[in-house]
Design an enzyme around this catalytic site. Sequence first.
Site, PDB file in Angstrom:
ATOM      1  N   ALA A  91      13.947 -34.117   3.097  1.00 49.89           N
ATOM      2  CA  ALA A  91      14.233 -32.947   2.268  1.00 49.89           C
ATOM      3  C   ALA A  91      15.558 -33.116   1.540  1.00 49.89           C
ATOM      4  O   ALA A  91      16.496 -33.749   2.048  1.00 49.89           O
ATOM      5  CB  ALA A  91      14.265 -31.692   3.131  1.00 49.89           C
TER       6      ALA A  91
ATOM      7  N   SER B  95      20.822 -33.261   2.510  1.00 50.31           N
ATOM      8  CA  SER B  95      19.556 -33.945   2.775  1.00 50.31           C
ATOM      9  C   SER B  95      19.337 -34.042   4.281  1.00 50.31           C
ATOM     10  O   SER B  95      20.292 -34.108   5.048  1.00 50.31           O
ATOM     11  CB  SER B  95      19.562 -35.349   2.150  1.00 50.31           C
ATOM     12  OG  SER B  95      18.299 -35.958   2.282  1.00 50.31           O
ATOM     13  N   ASP B  96      18.071 -34.037   4.662  1.00 50.68           N
ATOM     14  CA  ASP B  96      17.746 -34.208   6.077  1.00 50.68           C
ATOM     15  C   ASP B  96      16.369 -34.859   6.173  1.00 50.68           C
ATOM     16  O   ASP B  96      15.517 -34.664   5.309  1.00 50.68           O
ATOM     17  CB  ASP B  96      17.729 -32.871   6.815  1.00 50.68           C
ATOM     18  CG  ASP B  96      17.690 -33.074   8.323  1.00 50.68           C
ATOM     19  OD1 ASP B  96      18.747 -33.379   8.895  1.00 50.68           O
ATOM     20  OD2 ASP B  96      16.600 -32.947   8.918  1.00 50.68           O
ATOM     21  N   GLN B  97      16.196 -35.641   7.215  1.00 49.24           N
ATOM     22  CA  GLN B  97      14.920 -36.319   7.420  1.00 49.24           C
ATOM     23  C   GLN B  97      14.415 -36.055   8.831  1.00 49.24           C
ATOM     24  O   GLN B  97      15.170 -36.121   9.799  1.00 49.24           O
ATOM     25  CB  GLN B  97      15.078 -37.829   7.223  1.00 49.24           C
ATOM     26  CG  GLN B  97      13.767 -38.593   7.340  1.00 49.24           C
ATOM     27  CD  GLN B  97      13.972 -40.075   7.124  1.00 49.24           C
ATOM     28  OE1 GLN B  97      14.465 -40.766   8.008  1.00 49.24           O
ATOM     29  NE2 GLN B  97      13.628 -40.561   5.945  1.00 49.24           N
TER      30      GLN B  97
END
Length: 198
Positions: free
Chosen positions: A111, A74-76
């Site tokens: 994401a 996950s990444d923001q």
Amino acid sequence: MSLPRQAPRIVLGSTSRYRAELLRRLLPDFEQAAPGTDETPWPDEAPVARALRLAVAKAAAVARDHQDALVIGSDQVAELDGLILDKPGSAERARAQLAASSGREVHFHTALCLLDTRDGRQHTHVDHTRVRFRELDAATIARYVEREQPLDCAGSFKCEGLGISLFEAIDNRDPSALIGLPLIALARLLREAGIELP
């Protein structure tokens, strides 16, 4: 007679305590592994594209060392007027980010990638959150940064804590996405991969 298929291990490809706390809402048992992904932005890369690229890269990096597993990456990425707001890393930068966000709308692209190492399939999702900040004066910003120390948070706030007092409104489909892991989408992807939830 074939043996029943064993449930795969669940591996969170992140050392973030925030993402681990969120995942514990769904699963009592999972592993964590550091992806070691290079997060250097690419030239002219759109914020949403960067978030998705890094979520996939993190899952893929961890998957290389974990067989028979479902790996979560996950990444923001926070965006203000098309510019990316990275984790501030210092109180000075946090104050500057919040001053720039005062009275404005900041977009957060969170994401998610679920990679099944049993068959190599990957499933992705991007959640979009709009955060409208109230007008913040310098004293308010200074008090907030001093009290909550949001130095490792994109956008320089913790919405699950005192940061909620900085906003006029949050507009999204999944409140957990703003903290860093969209649990509604993740729960769906895990169910599709054969994990019983709840």
